[in-house]
Design a protein around this motif. Structure first.
Motif, PDB file in Angstrom:
ATOM      1  N   MET A  62       0.821  -1.215   0.000  1.00  0.00           N
ATOM      2  CA  MET A  62       0.000   0.000   0.000  1.00  0.00           C
ATOM      3  C   MET A  62       0.854   1.264   0.000  1.00  0.00           C
ATOM      4  O   MET A  62       0.419   2.323  -0.417  1.00  0.00           O
ATOM      5  N   GLY A  63       2.118   1.142   0.407  1.00  0.00           N
ATOM      6  CA  GLY A  63       3.021   2.287   0.425  1.00  0.00           C
ATOM      7  C   GLY A  63       3.320   2.820  -0.966  1.00  0.00           C
ATOM      8  O   GLY A  63       3.617   4.003  -1.122  1.00  0.00           O
ATOM      9  N   ASP A  65       1.439   1.294  -3.907  1.00  0.00           N
ATOM     10  CA  ASP A  65       0.284   1.034  -4.766  1.00  0.00           C
ATOM     11  C   ASP A  65      -0.974   0.915  -3.903  1.00  0.00           C
ATOM     12  O   ASP A  65      -1.283  -0.153  -3.370  1.00  0.00           O
ATOM     13  N   PRO A  66      -1.714   2.014  -3.755  1.00  0.00           N
ATOM     14  CA  PRO A  66      -2.892   1.982  -2.867  1.00  0.00           C
ATOM     15  C   PRO A  66      -3.957   0.965  -3.289  1.00  0.00           C
ATOM     16  O   PRO A  66      -4.764   0.539  -2.469  1.00  0.00           O
ATOM     17  N   ASN A  67      -3.937   0.560  -4.577  1.00  0.00           N
ATOM     18  CA  ASN A  67      -4.912  -0.461  -5.013  1.00  0.00           C
ATOM     19  C   ASN A  67      -4.493  -1.862  -4.620  1.00  0.00           C
ATOM     20  O   ASN A  67      -5.249  -2.821  -4.794  1.00  0.00           O
ATOM     21  N   MET A  68      -3.222  -1.996  -4.189  1.00  0.00           N
ATOM     22  CA  MET A  68      -2.676  -3.263  -3.678  1.00  0.00           C
ATOM     23  C   MET A  68      -2.802  -4.401  -4.683  1.00  0.00           C
ATOM     24  O   MET A  68      -3.228  -5.500  -4.320  1.00  0.00           O
TER      25      MET A  68
END
Lengths: 543, 235
Positions: free
Chosen positions: B94-95, B97-100
């Motif tokens: 998440m650091g 790529d917020p979409n993970m």
């Protein structure tokens, strides 16, 4: 010397035994109201069974009308639940994004939830009825369009009114309780609100959502007053209305009890998810943490909030209409004063009874949890069951008992007791998290310092949640005053409450008078709640 | 390089004004009494609190007007650093790529930092199943992956036992070796444990930085305020 020692030991032993007996007696008296309540419940159950076994009444109850009402009960309840949860979720989000103060949101949502059903129902009719504001406006501008709020739409509209505020409150609280560091983490990692809802915050909502759904569904099943006012066809009849009709018009008590039991059984089945909260008191907690805002409202959320505010506040317009039809003669008439005094007395008695039993139950529940007793869930069940045994089912059973006892109990006491039964679980559920808060640590201190159970209740517990107790008491008082369920069965020329008096005025086409009394009644309720909240916030010891 | 010019903030009676310049990369300890303004300092740098006046720069680039996500900064707090319901992979990725997204590229990245931090478990395991030390290493892995110029550690290891804390400091040092442009500011009350690894001390007192500069331990140990912070008011 030795004799002196023996005497001293004997004295100490005697004192210890005395203190032990005193403690046990205190514990017994603290449990007594709850035990009495249990005995009454058992007597009711025994009575029902004995009645069925002994009298064996031979009446056909499972007719087409019954199945139709059962079907409609579920259709309207499921639809209302879906509407309430979805719209409640959206409102919760919009409120969270808005800049409105948390306290104001909380007060307003709570008021909409406890607002008298009769007030909201007549308020909606005042706006949307065939002679309502909208229809008058349409006629004035020459638009030939007529619609009726009565029927299925009206039932959904008003049933959702209360449950939307309940679920919006739930989702809003979930959002404001998100730990600040989580929000900082989301902010630092550039997580949008949509992403946050989809990936990160979803479990926060999902947790206990089943419990919320079952509570809302049960509330939607038990919406007697709304059906009573809005149903305009025999096909729009729920089980509760059928029970009422069986008692009032057909004098078929047997069928009423059977229907009552069926409804109670359905509700108890739906109730089972509620037992989950016995493992998670936090779900019920109303703690509000300081709000760290990272997401802001947008045009869409603001517009939605405005539309929903119109939906919620529009019934209040009736107050102005009512006040404009001021009628002093009616206000000081014998019937109005009598109904007002009856409402006040019923609310006071039912509140006192429910406070006594719920505090005793809370004490008992905590003791069972502290001792990790096997009966802890059973105990919770015995209280929760009341929350959702519909008032009308309870009324039909009590009506039957009263007939058997040759009308020994008068209507005032019956209505007070039925109302108190409905308030017990509300008080219980509201105070349970406070009672259980830190109970494990407290227990060791209580044991270590040998604190008497009575001292614990009055000098530790009550002080801890004095403010909550006052707030929930005022809410319950209002709820009890505004109830129009049991009083539809248990009324007489001598005993009628304000909501019943208003419904009588309305039924006899005295709309202006009904609106007037309703306005006075609502102003009284709002003033009462306002005074209590002022009292709570002014008193530093209650903060 | 980090430079703070009269970065000010006030709330109620509390007033804070920070001026500081750090020219050398490395780890710096942030110490001070409770309520002295350490958290305010961290929140201002992280962008979680907006300054009333002043500004600060990282590598000569004005940062104080940027939103938290745009700042070249990673933060670690004492608690709630991970989402318990998400797995290790999601919490780390998440650091960046917020979409993970669970793709090969992201998996490689997470694998790399997990190895660096000796996290040997499956990346699909839930964070809530890890020990306190492992959970903080997962958070550190996220910071490692972000690879920013400033790392803010707001008492993140205080709840760990002394042995684990030492391990975390070792991991922090290896993190610094992998990123020579990194400045770390660690807020802690365990200064004695940090003395071996820090370049200097930032001592905060009543909302300002003592002498407006980073101090060496030998320069500050006789300071009265500093002594009071460690020994209390007992005479």
């Amino acid at each position: 010397m030795a004799q002196h020692l023996i005497e001293l030991l004997g004295l100490n032993l005697g004192l210890a035994v005395l203190s032990n007996v005193k403690n046990k007696l205190t514990v017994f008296f603290l449990k007594l109201p709850y035990l009495l309540y249990l005995i009454i419940i058992l007597i009711l159950v025994c009575f029902i069974f004995s009645y069925f076994l002994k009298d064996k009444p031979n009446v056909i109850v499972f007719d087409r009308f019954f199945f139709n009402s059962l079907k409609f009960t579920f259709i309207q309840a499921i639809l209302s639940t879906l509407i309430s949860i979805i719209i409640g979720f959206l409102i919760g989000i919009c409120l969270y994004l808005s800049r409105i103060k948390i306290k104001l949101i909380s007060v307003v949502l709570n008021f909409f939830f406890i607002a008298p059903v009769i007030f909201v129902s007549y308020g909606v009719i005042f706006i949307h009825g065939s002679n309502g504001l909208i229809q008058s406006f349409l006629n004035k501008v020459g638009i030939n369009f007529s619609y009726s709020i009565f029927g299925f739409v009206g039932i959904l509209y008003v049933t959702s009114y209360f449950n939307i505020s309940l679920s919006a409150n739930y989702f809003f609280r979930k959002l404001i309780n998100i730990p600040e560091n989580y929000l900082k983490l989301l902010q630092a990692n550039n997580v949008s609100f949509y992403q946050a809802l989809k990936y990160y915050l979803r479990p926060i909502f999902q947790n206990n959502i089943i419990v919320l759904c079952s509570i809302v569904l049960i509330f939607c099943i038990s919406n007697f007053t709304i059906i009573y006012i809005f149903a305009n066809s025999p096909f729009l009849s729920t089980l509760e209305l059928v029970i009422y009709q069986k008692i009032s018009f057909e004098a078929n008590i047997y069928a009423a009890i059977v229907y009552g039991l069926i409804q109670a059984f359905i509700v108890i089945l739906l109730l089972s998810p509620l037992l989950k909260i016995s493992n998670n008191f936090q779900m019920l907690s109303l703690k509000k943490t300081e709000n760290y805002k990272i997401y802001k409202s947008n045009l869409l959320s603001t517009s939605f909030l405005i539309i929903m505010s119109i939906y919620f506040f529009s019934p209040c317009l009736m107050i102005f209409k009512g006040l404009s039809s001021f009628n002093l003669d009616l206000l000081i008439s014998y019937n109005a004063i009598k109904s007002f005094l009856s409402s006040l007395s019923v609310a006071t008695i039912s509140l006192l009874l429910s406070l006594l039993i719920s505090l005793s139950s809370l004490y008992f529940a905590r003791k069972l949890f502290e001792d990790n007793s096997r009966f802890k869930k059973l105990m919770l069940f015995s209280i929760f069951i009341l929350c959702f045994v519909p008032a009308i089912s309870l009324s039909s059973i009590i009506f039957m008992i009263n007939i058997k006892l040759d009308f020994y109990f008068n209507n005032f006491w019956i209505v007070s007791i039925i109302n108190s039964c409905l308030l017990i679980p509300i008080i219980f559920l509201f105070l349970l998290p406070k009672f259980m808060d830190n109970n494990i640590y407290e227990k060791s201190k209580i044991l270590q310092f040998g604190i008497n159970p009575l001292i614990r209740i009055f000098k530790i517990d009550l002080i801890k949640f004095k403010k909550d107790l006052i707030l929930i008491s005022s809410a319950c008082f209002v709820l009890s005053m505004g109830d129009l369920t049991s009083v539809t069965i248990f009324n007489s020329s001598e005993f009628k409450t304000v909501p019943f008096f208003i419904s009588q005025l309305y039924s006899s086409y005295r709309y202006d008078d009904a609106f007037f009394i309703m306005s006075i009644y609502v102003i009284f309720i709002i003033s009462l709640l306002y005074i209590v909240s002022l009292m709570v916030h002014r008193d530093a010891t209650l903060r | 390089m980090l430079r703070l010019d009269n970065l000010s903030y006030s709330v109620g009676k509390f007033k804070a004004k920070y001026t500081l310049s750090i020219n050398k990369n490395g780890i710096y300890a942030l110490v001070g009494e409770s309520g002295s303004g350490k958290s305010t300092f961290m929140n201002l740098l992280g962008g979680y609190t907006k300054q009333n006046k002043g500004h600060f720069l990282i590598n000569n680039k004005l940062v104080s007007n940027l939103t938290p996500s745009k700042r070249p900064i990673s933060s670690l707090f004492q608690n709630h650093n991970n989402f318990d319901h998400l797995n290790i992979f999601q919490n780390v990725i998440m650091g960046v790529d917020p979409n993970m997204n669970f793709n090969e590229e992201n998996k490689k990245k997470v694998n790399y930092v997990m190895k660096k931090l000796s996290l040997k478990m499956s990346m699909l395991g839930l964070v809530s199943d890890l020990s306190g030390g492992e959970q903080q290493r997962v958070s550190l892995a996220r910071c490692w992956l972000r690879n920013e110029n400033l790392l803010l550690l707001d008492e993140p290891f205080n709840a760990l036992d002394p042995g684990l804390r030492k391990d975390m400091f070792k991991q922090l040092l290896s993190f610094h070796k992998s990123n020579s442009n990194l400045i770390t500011i660690i807020s802690s009350h365990f200064l004695d444990e940090l003395l071996d690894i820090v370049e200097g001390i930032i001592f905060v007192s009543k909302g300002s930085i003592e002498s407006n500069k980073v101090l060496k331990y030998k320069d500050i140990k006789n300071n009265i305020k500093f002594k009071r912070y460690f020994l209390g008011n007992l005479k």
